[in-house]
Write an enzyme that holds these catalytic residues in place. Structure first.
Site, PDB file in Angstrom:
ATOM      1  N   HIS A 167       0.824  -1.221   0.000  1.00 46.73           N
ATOM      2  CA  HIS A 167       0.000   0.000   0.000  1.00 46.73           C
ATOM      3  C   HIS A 167       0.853   1.264   0.000  1.00 46.73           C
ATOM      4  O   HIS A 167       0.352   2.337  -0.314  1.00 46.73           O
ATOM      5  CB  HIS A 167      -0.983  -0.005   1.171  1.00 46.73           C
ATOM      6  CG  HIS A 167      -0.384   0.230   2.518  1.00 46.73           C
ATOM      7  ND1 HIS A 167      -0.109  -0.783   3.410  1.00 46.73           N
ATOM      8  CD2 HIS A 167      -0.017   1.367   3.148  1.00 46.73           C
ATOM      9  CE1 HIS A 167       0.391  -0.282   4.513  1.00 46.73           C
ATOM     10  NE2 HIS A 167       0.463   1.023   4.380  1.00 46.73           N
ATOM     11  N   ASP A 198       0.293  -7.616   1.365  1.00 48.46           N
ATOM     12  CA  ASP A 198       0.705  -6.221   1.580  1.00 48.46           C
ATOM     13  C   ASP A 198       2.224  -6.069   1.638  1.00 48.46           C
ATOM     14  O   ASP A 198       2.768  -5.396   2.506  1.00 48.46           O
ATOM     15  CB  ASP A 198       0.070  -5.661   2.854  1.00 48.46           C
ATOM     16  CG  ASP A 198       0.025  -4.136   2.849  1.00 48.46           C
ATOM     17  OD1 ASP A 198       0.476  -3.525   1.858  1.00 48.46           O
ATOM     18  OD2 ASP A 198      -0.447  -3.550   3.844  1.00 48.46           O
ATOM     19  N   SER A 276       4.561   2.191   8.073  1.00 47.25           N
ATOM     20  CA  SER A 276       4.306   1.116   7.107  1.00 47.25           C
ATOM     21  C   SER A 276       5.564   0.763   6.329  1.00 47.25           C
ATOM     22  O   SER A 276       6.229   1.630   5.772  1.00 47.25           O
ATOM     23  CB  SER A 276       3.221   1.537   6.113  1.00 47.25           C
ATOM     24  OG  SER A 276       1.952   1.319   6.636  1.00 47.25           O
TER      25      SER A 276
END
Length: 616
Positions: A167, A198, A276
């Site tokens: 993402h 992911d 992230s």
């Protein structure tokens, strides 16, 4: 209480699962692709400095005693698995500038650059990611949305490669990375992207970027209460950030970005937008996973999630085998737990084990070997409990689907089943699930076809999110949520809008209606629709929609009006480039006829379905 369509866990209002890339400035700007899941992107484009990271060597996930690691941590040992707690969410969208208002991020745990590990070598392998995103406009599929920027984290793994979250680079048109202590940004290339897990694999060609770099070493799957350190570049500052905590859980977890459920590590270390793609370390300085999302709720705090090295190594091995990411396989069956003794007795199951096969996806290979009413009691020799769990490590249990996720696309699985009281063994080839309504579009740009101003496009979750569920309509939403594909390549094609013109008078108010037939022939997908329109020789094009609603167009007039409609609305072409290719009919006759009744069975990416049902 809210139930996300992709799963069946229940949560009180106000709960959300976030993938964590940082949004513009220091605000949370959630934009959920589905109601209980949100991705946060960070557009604070202030430079930061990650430092060195990789030399010419193979991926370090392969190094050390990999086979021993695999057996110890359940990576490939068939006798190890553990319990699942499904988290009810749906796939998230990307964060755009101006996507919405948000509340300032207030971390309950301070993020500081800890002096004890400030000079640790492994910190220099963590870099900051700067990405410019240009997402498709699913409502106007011939164009893109306004670009926006975000930042995240990544780390070096060897052989000139970096790992980050998928993402973080979703719809990325430009990706740059910067090392700690450096003021130069280097262009990175996305080699592979795994939406379900992911994870994205990056490379940087510049030799200057890799000077003095040392890649990270991957460690074992951690135990409960093991110390964990999360490193990355979250909001709140420009320098590298370090937070510490412990491992709270290791179980099958809902992945917000991919709307999938894979093994995950829950930790209590603070994770914020921008973390992230950053690594999580154990006390030995080994990477035990990738930070990727947090759970937000008024009732809980400090719940963050890390992708474990078992999932990372699966992604990397998949890429090494195939030269691309091919996905995690699924079994393709709808299951029911067998906790009730009377139910087990009725099915002639002698012991407290097994799960009942309720439905079988037509596109799965097990449709050739399983029947509804079979009871699956083992998977590759591992016994399946009546709750749908299998043994994991020494004294734990985990969801049955964990075993499936350890397989690769094309692998063969042996299933032990009870059919009419008789024990049998059958084999099936595993492959990724075929989504009737996809959560992500391959290639990034949706297909479209314009016929006399009528805009057709396949139904997808991004389209539903962009149009808002209220405008899509309950009937179409039910099909999206409760139906599965009967054959590979099947799509629900919808008339998304009508571009007003003389040729389509009376149809201008139509929107988000499913088209079923063209001149009496039922369509299979949008490419088939384009083929039927192109090959039509009749005077009229007769388009049949739901509830027998008809649209009739004079074929020659529709064709003549095409160029003026495109010019009036500033559209470059009447169809997407993929529809310019010749249509190849690969559908068997029995598959193409009348398809199936929609809404006949619930569909979910979660193994757990409503009231004890499980998807594997």
């Amino acid at each position: 209480m809210a139930i996300a369509a992709a799963t069946c866990c229940f949560f009180s209002a106000g709960t959300s699962l976030y993938s964590l890339t940082s949004p513009p400035s220091s605000l949370f700007i959630p934009k959920a692709l589905h109601q209980n899941k949100k991705v946060l992107k960070n557009s604070s484009s202030f430079p930061q400095d990650p430092k060195k990271a990789v030399g010419k060597q193979n991926f370090l996930w392969r190094s050390k005693d990999e086979r021993h690691l695999a057996n110890k941590d359940g990576r490939s040992n068939n006798n190890e698995t553990g319990q699942s707690k499904s988290t009810a969410f749906k796939p998230p969208g990307l964060q755009r500038k101006g996507a919405g208002k948000g509340a300032p991020v207030e971390s309950k745990e301070p993020q500081v650059e800890t002096g004890i590990i400030e000079d640790a070598t492994f910190l220099n392998a963590v870099v900051k990611v700067f990405c410019t995103h240009t997402a498709p406009d699913y409502s106007l599929p011939w164009q893109k949305q306004r670009q926006f920027a975000s930042t995240g984290s990544a780390f070096m793994i060897g052989d000139g490669k970096l790992l980050t979250n998928a993402h973080c680079v979703e719809y990325g048109t430009q990706v740059k990375v910067k090392r700690r202590g450096d003021d130069t940004k280097y262009v990175a290339k996305v080699l592979a992207k795994g939406v379900e897990c992911d994870i994205a694999l990056l490379s940087v060609e510049s030799e200057d970027f890799w000077k003095g770099a040392e890649p990270l070493r991957f460690g074992h799957l951690p135990r409960l209460q093991d110390a964990v350190t999360v490193v990355g570049y979250p909001l709140g500052g420009d320098t590298i950030s370090v937070t510490k905590g412990v491992v709270s859980r290791v179980e099958v977890t809902s992945y917000a970005h991919g709307s999938s459920e894979l093994l995950g590590i829950q930790i209590d270390a603070a994770i914020n937008p921008g973390n992230s793609g950053g690594p999580a370390f154990n006390d030995d300085g080994e990477c035990i996973g990738v930070a990727f999302q947090v759970y937000r709720s008024d009732d809980v705090e400090n719940i963050g999630y890390v992708i474990p090295t078992t999932v990372v190594s699966h992604f990397l091995e998949d890429y090494e085998r195939n030269g691309k990411y091919s996905g995690f396989p699924c079994l393709g069956v709808l299951l029911q737990k067998l906790e009730n003794p009377a139910l087990r007795t009725c099915l002639r199951v002698p012991s407290n084990e097994g799960v009942l096969v309720r439905k079988i996806e037509p596109t799965s290979d097990v449709s050739n070997v399983l029947k509804e009413g079979d009871v699956i009691v083992s998977f590759d020799g591992v016994r399946v409990g009546s709750e749908g769990t299998v043994p994991f490590r020494s004294s734990e249990r985990i969801a049955f689907r964990y075993l499936i996720s350890q397989k690769f696309t094309g692998d063969v699985a042996e299933l032990g089943i009870i059919r009419a009281g008789e024990f049998l063994k059958v084999q099936a080839i595993l492959k990724p699930r075929v989504h009737l309504v996809p959560y992500h579009i391959d290639g990034g740009q949706p297909s479209y076809l314009i016929v006399a101003g009528l805009v057709f496009t396949p139904l997808s979750e991004p389209l539903i999110e962009g149009e808002c569920e209220d405008t899509i309509g309950l009937k179409l939403l039910t099909k999206a949520r409760y139906s599965f594909a009967k054959f590979e390549g099947e799509q629900i094609v919808v008339l998304s809008q009508v571009l007003a013109n003389e040729v389509n008078i009376g149809y201008e108010d139509l929107s988000n209606e499913q088209i079923l037939k063209v001149n009496g022939t039922r369509i299979r997908n949008i490419h088939h629709l384009a083929h039927l329109v192109d090959s039509c020789k009749d005077k009229y094009l007769v388009l049949e929609f739901e509830d027998n609603f008809l649209v009739v167009l004079e074929r020659e007039a529709a064709s003549s009006a095409s160029s003026s409609i495109l010019k009036d609305y500033g559209i470059p072409a009447e169809r997407s480039s993929d529809l310019l290719e010749p249509y190849i009919d690969s559908i068997e006759p029995d598959e193409a006829t009348d398809q199936h009744e929609f809404g006949d069975s619930p569909v979910s990416n979660s193994e757990f379905g409503y009231d004890g049902l499980l998807w594997a």
